[in-house]
Design an enzyme around this catalytic site. Structure first.
Site, mmCIF file in Angstrom:
data_model
loop_
_atom_site.group_PDB
_atom_site.id
_atom_site.type_symbol
_atom_site.label_atom_id
_atom_site.label_comp_id
_atom_site.label_asym_id
_atom_site.label_seq_id
_atom_site.Cartn_x
_atom_site.Cartn_y
_atom_site.Cartn_z
ATOM 1 N N CYS A 183 59.004 11.934 9.264
ATOM 2 C CA CYS A 183 59.368 13.190 8.615
ATOM 3 C C CYS A 183 58.287 13.510 7.580
ATOM 4 O O CYS A 183 57.258 12.847 7.541
ATOM 5 C CB CYS A 183 60.753 13.101 7.978
ATOM 6 S SG CYS A 183 60.964 11.705 6.854
ATOM 7 N N THR A 184 58.496 14.500 6.751
ATOM 8 C CA THR A 184 57.436 15.004 5.881
ATOM 9 C C THR A 184 56.905 13.936 4.922
ATOM 10 O O THR A 184 55.724 13.602 4.923
ATOM 11 C CB THR A 184 57.923 16.219 5.076
ATOM 12 O OG1 THR A 184 58.434 17.203 5.978
ATOM 13 C CG2 THR A 184 56.773 16.828 4.276
#
Length: 292
Positions: A183-184
């Protein structure tokens, strides 16, 4: 000359009085003129703040004076100076809204029962010796402009839909395969990997530091393709001038990394749209109303 910077970090650790942490963080940010979003819960803190470099450094230095946050791992990126509309500091049941606060367990070392952490270098070593499945832990629209090659991208419009998606059985065929969640900045995968393990996925990893840390290490010369969606006014960021443009305008199909909210103020859908059609952005549920 002011140098705008954006700082991203999270810490999973038990907090006895989240509201006291909220007030402290709010009163720390306001005099420094920082904008951004800070979420506090009984499980820890998740923060993205931006402002002039010297002010952000002061914020970080003071935050690290709190014992539970002294070893916070931070990610830096370039700001534009108008990256946030204001400052939001809130207490919530979850740092990331999976809708499963009762399933998350944390101690002073972090999430209990999460996936095995992989540095960017360790990720490459794993890929070299095994056939892994990249599993995108973000909202599906984020993956439209950037993702790891051949990644599984669940068609979820928000994080709360992941639990039902996992429980649907749609990914049961992956339960015995090496899975790398990403994810980010890493926080969503802290929770997602633990949810997957508790549902019988046997070999789950998480990319430590997320895409942001991977981009720092490899830029656009590794396994990542495209731009990284970010939750501020920049909307996206690239790791190098050589970043591939993999997004396609929802109106005309032109290559673009530009993202924009649906034109209906009540709609939260975000769309990939080229600059030509940006003034006419609306999703299927909210038909276009274009002035003649």
């Amino acid at each position: 000359m002011a140098v705008p910077k954006i700082l991203l970090f999270y810490v999973f650790t038990p907090l006895a009085d989240p509201d006291a942490i909220r007030l402290w963080q709010r009163d720390l940010c306001r005099p420094l003129g920082l904008g951004g979003r800070i979420i506090v819960s009984e499980h820890g803190i998740n923060a993205t703040v931006g402002g002039e470099l010297s002010d952000v450094k002061t914020y970080l230095r003071t935050t690290r004076e709190y014992p539970a946050f002294k070893n916070v791992d931070v990610k830096w990126s370039e700001g534009a100076g108008n990256d946030f509309p204001g400052l939001s500091v809130r207490v919530r049941d979850e740092l990331v809204s999976f809708g499963a606060p009762g399933e998350l367990r944390v101690d002073e070392t972090g999430v209990i029962g999460g996936g095995t952490r992989l540095s960017p270098q360790q990720l490459h070593e794993l890929v070299a010796r095994e056939e892994v499945v990249f599993f995108d832990g973000r909202n599906s629209f984020e993956a439209q402009i950037g993702r790891f090659e051949d990644a599984v991208v669940p068609q979820v419009s928000n994080t709360r839909e992941f639990v039902a998606e996992l429980d649907s059985g749609a990914y049961d065929h992956l339960k015995d395969k090496p899975i790398v969640t990403y994810c980010t900045g890493g926080i969503r995968c802290e929770v997602l990997s633990s949810l997957m393990i508790s549902r019988g996925f046997e070999n789950v990893f998480q990319l430590d530091g997320g895409i942001a840390r991977y981009g720092e290490a490899y830029g656009d010369s590794g396994l990542w393709k495209g731009s990284l969606y970010v939750f501020d006014n920049r909307m996206s960021m690239d790791f190098s001038p050589d970043s591939a443009v993999i997004g396609r305008c929802y109106r005309c199909g032109a290559a673009t990394k530009h993202m924009q909210n649906c034109s209906d103020p009540a709609c939260r859908v975000q769309l990939v749209v080229c600059e030509l059609h940006a003034p006419e952005t609306a999703c299927a549920e909210h038909p276009l109303t274009v002035a003649s």
